[in-house]
Design an enzyme around this catalytic site. Structure first.
Site, PDB file in Angstrom:
ATOM      1  N   ASP A   1       0.826  -1.204   0.000  1.00 32.26           N
ATOM      2  CA  ASP A   1       0.000   0.000   0.000  1.00 32.26           C
ATOM      3  C   ASP A   1       0.864   1.259   0.000  1.00 32.26           C
ATOM      4  O   ASP A   1       0.535   2.249  -0.648  1.00 32.26           O
ATOM      5  CB  ASP A   1      -0.911   0.000   1.230  1.00 32.26           C
ATOM      6  CG  ASP A   1      -2.086  -0.946   1.076  1.00 32.26           C
ATOM      7  OD1 ASP A   1      -2.259  -1.510  -0.021  1.00 32.26           O
ATOM      8  OD2 ASP A   1      -2.817  -1.129   2.064  1.00 32.26           O
ATOM      9  N   GLY A   2       1.977   1.225   0.735  1.00 32.73           N
ATOM     10  CA  GLY A   2       2.846   2.397   0.801  1.00 32.73           C
ATOM     11  C   GLY A   2       3.407   2.775  -0.552  1.00 32.73           C
ATOM     12  O   GLY A   2       3.469   3.954  -0.903  1.00 32.73           O
TER      13      GLY A   2
ATOM     14  N   ASN B   1      -4.283   8.877   2.172  1.00 31.66           N
ATOM     15  CA  ASN B   1      -4.771   8.228   3.395  1.00 31.66           C
ATOM     16  C   ASN B   1      -5.148   9.231   4.474  1.00 31.66           C
ATOM     17  O   ASN B   1      -6.303   9.322   4.866  1.00 31.66           O
ATOM     18  CB  ASN B   1      -3.710   7.273   3.954  1.00 31.66           C
ATOM     19  CG  ASN B   1      -3.926   5.841   3.529  1.00 31.66           C
ATOM     20  OD1 ASN B   1      -4.850   5.530   2.790  1.00 31.66           O
ATOM     21  ND2 ASN B   1      -3.070   4.959   4.004  1.00 31.66           N
ATOM     22  N   ASP B   2      -4.159   9.962   4.976  1.00 32.62           N
ATOM     23  CA  ASP B   2      -4.432  10.817   6.123  1.00 32.62           C
ATOM     24  C   ASP B   2      -3.367  11.890   6.309  1.00 32.62           C
ATOM     25  O   ASP B   2      -2.253  11.795   5.784  1.00 32.62           O
ATOM     26  CB  ASP B   2      -4.546   9.987   7.409  1.00 32.62           C
ATOM     27  CG  ASP B   2      -3.350   9.052   7.614  1.00 32.62           C
ATOM     28  OD1 ASP B   2      -2.206   9.480   7.387  1.00 32.62           O
ATOM     29  OD2 ASP B   2      -3.556   7.883   7.992  1.00 32.62           O
TER      30      ASP B   2
ATOM     31  N   ASP C   1      -2.471  12.984  22.193  1.00 33.89           N
ATOM     32  CA  ASP C   1      -1.197  12.719  21.532  1.00 33.89           C
ATOM     33  C   ASP C   1      -1.187  13.216  20.099  1.00 33.89           C
ATOM     34  O   ASP C   1      -0.137  13.222  19.453  1.00 33.89           O
ATOM     35  CB  ASP C   1      -0.893  11.214  21.537  1.00 33.89           C
ATOM     36  CG  ASP C   1      -0.481  10.722  22.921  1.00 33.89           C
ATOM     37  OD1 ASP C   1      -0.259  11.555  23.806  1.00 33.89           O
ATOM     38  OD2 ASP C   1      -0.382   9.490  23.107  1.00 33.89           O
TER      39      ASP C   1
ATOM     40  N   THR D   1      -8.904   2.615   6.985  1.00 32.42           N
ATOM     41  CA  THR D   1      -8.402   1.305   7.403  1.00 32.42           C
ATOM     42  C   THR D   1      -6.923   1.341   7.759  1.00 32.42           C
ATOM     43  O   THR D   1      -6.312   0.286   7.961  1.00 32.42           O
ATOM     44  CB  THR D   1      -8.628   0.257   6.288  1.00 32.42           C
ATOM     45  OG1 THR D   1      -8.057   0.739   5.058  1.00 32.42           O
ATOM     46  CG2 THR D   1     -10.103   0.003   6.075  1.00 32.42           C
TER      47      THR D   1
ATOM     48  N   TYR E   1      -4.086   4.201   9.910  1.00 33.97           N
ATOM     49  CA  TYR E   1      -3.853   4.684  11.276  1.00 33.97           C
ATOM     50  C   TYR E   1      -5.173   4.948  11.994  1.00 33.97           C
ATOM     51  O   TYR E   1      -5.323   4.697  13.192  1.00 33.97           O
ATOM     52  CB  TYR E   1      -2.994   5.940  11.205  1.00 33.97           C
ATOM     53  CG  TYR E   1      -2.373   6.396  12.507  1.00 33.97           C
ATOM     54  CD1 TYR E   1      -2.493   5.657  13.685  1.00 33.97           C
ATOM     55  CD2 TYR E   1      -1.632   7.579  12.551  1.00 33.97           C
ATOM     56  CE1 TYR E   1      -1.898   6.086  14.860  1.00 33.97           C
ATOM     57  CE2 TYR E   1      -1.033   8.015  13.723  1.00 33.97           C
ATOM     58  CZ  TYR E   1      -1.175   7.269  14.881  1.00 33.97           C
ATOM     59  OH  TYR E   1      -0.591   7.693  16.043  1.00 33.97           O
TER      60      TYR E   1
ATOM     61  N   LEU F   1      -7.968   3.365  11.828  1.00 29.67           N
ATOM     62  CA  LEU F   1      -8.504   2.113  12.364  1.00 29.67           C
ATOM     63  C   LEU F   1      -7.755   1.704  13.631  1.00 29.67           C
ATOM     64  O   LEU F   1      -8.362   1.303  14.627  1.00 29.67           O
ATOM     65  CB  LEU F   1      -8.409   1.008  11.313  1.00 29.67           C
ATOM     66  CG  LEU F   1      -8.846  -0.397  11.736  1.00 29.67           C
ATOM     67  CD1 LEU F   1     -10.314  -0.406  12.141  1.00 29.67           C
ATOM     68  CD2 LEU F   1      -8.604  -1.396  10.605  1.00 29.67           C
ATOM     69  N   SER F   2      -6.436   1.813  13.600  1.00 32.58           N
ATOM     70  CA  SER F   2      -5.630   1.451  14.763  1.00 32.58           C
ATOM     71  C   SER F   2      -5.937   2.332  15.970  1.00 32.58           C
ATOM     72  O   SER F   2      -5.812   1.902  17.117  1.00 32.58           O
ATOM     73  CB  SER F   2      -4.136   1.554  14.429  1.00 32.58           C
ATOM     74  OG  SER F   2      -3.786   0.683  13.378  1.00 32.58           O
TER      75      SER F   2
END
Length: 295
Positions: A68-69, A153-154, A183, A194, A196, A198-199
């Site tokens: 994905d990266g 993504n973000d 944080d 789906t 960071y 999601l985590s």
């Protein structure tokens, strides 16, 4: 399709052999295929890993070999070209890639040659760091800033050095939403839901949706949850005094911009988007279920 460009991540095992197989197969069937091994990120360059001038003007499809990266990096570097992308996973999960590790490549290549696929638009985010008065946060600041980043993504506000919490305010369309002690903050697209997001406990969003997800990272509060906004909204994150703490904005886990106290990270939907090639009619939730069982 007859004209292809291949981007291979050399850090993934088996990438060179897969690249040679793809090029030989396409060329044997009368197609044109060029490419390069992805280079290390160059901070001083106008691109991250792939110079868009390397890609021939007649290219109809970019194939990435990695994970994905690798696909996300290619999407950001080549966003101005607006060429559809498809990924071959040479790593682990691969939410965005169409061919899993160990799968045969020829069915994918045949489908591309015979135009048996559909195109799926994915929205992107544009972010900038700028100085302005609190009253103007989120109100037409774009256009006068100096540095802009883009993300598929973000975009994440996070601390840069020591393990101390951050204090910041979040504005939506110029109106104060709330103040956080946390944080950091994840501002995600549906594609990035789906990752960071999601985590960090954020919601999973179908990739075809047009919206922005705000998910605080480890907030010091008992009522902080993710917030869903329209894709038309503009988000402003104003950094407060953090006792000498340094913070930064991170775009797709890669590009970084420093933020000082009083500076504002502004985020909105980008005018550009990414187009992904989809070969399989696997429902989104079924694909997520299969991927998550491997974690």
């Amino acid at each position: 399709m007859k004209h292809f460009y291949l981007i291979a991540n050399p850090s993934k095992q088996g990438t060179r052999q897969a690249a040679e197989q793809i090029m030989d197969y396409l060329r044997a069937r009368g197609a044109f295929c060029e490419g390069h091994a992805q280079k290390m990120r160059r901070e001083v360059a106008v691109y991250g890993y792939t110079d868009k001038s390397w890609v021939p003007s007649q290219t109809q499809c970019v194939i990435t070999l990695g994970g994905d990266g690798t696909l996300i990096q290619a999407a950001r570097d080549l966003v101005d070209l607006q060429i559809p992308l498809i990924g071959v996973n040479m790593g682990n999960l691969g939410y965005l890639t169409q061919v899993a590790q160990g799968e045969r490549l020829t069915p994918m290549l045949d489908a591309l040659l015979e135009d048996r696929f559909r195109l799926e638009r994915r929205m992107m985010l544009a972010g900038t760091v700028c100085k302005q008065d609190t009253a103007d946060v989120g109100k037409a600041a774009f256009g006068r800033e100096q540095e802009v980043g883009i993300a598929l993504n973000d975009i994440v506000l996070t601390r840069k050095d020591v393990m101390q919490v951050l204090k910041f305010q979040v504005y939506v369309n110029g109106e104060l939403l709330t103040e956080y002690t946390a944080d950091g903050m994840i501002v995600s697209t549906p594609t990035g839901s789906t990752a960071y997001n999601l985590s960090a406990g954020g919601p999973i969003v179908t990739p075809g949706a047009e919206l922005i997800v705000l998910t605080p990272i480890c907030p010091h509060s008992i009522h902080s949850r993710s917030i869903i906004l329209s894709h038309r909204d503009t988000v402003g994150i104003r950094v407060l005094e953090n006792a000498g703490q340094k913070q930064m904005a991170v775009f797709d886990g890669d590009q970084m911009m420093d933020l000082g106290a009083g500076e504002v990270l502004e985020i909105r939907e980008s005018d550009s988007s990414t187009t992904l090639i989809q070969l399989k009619d696997v429902p989104f939730l079924e694909n997520i279920r299969k991927k998550l069982t491997r974690v």
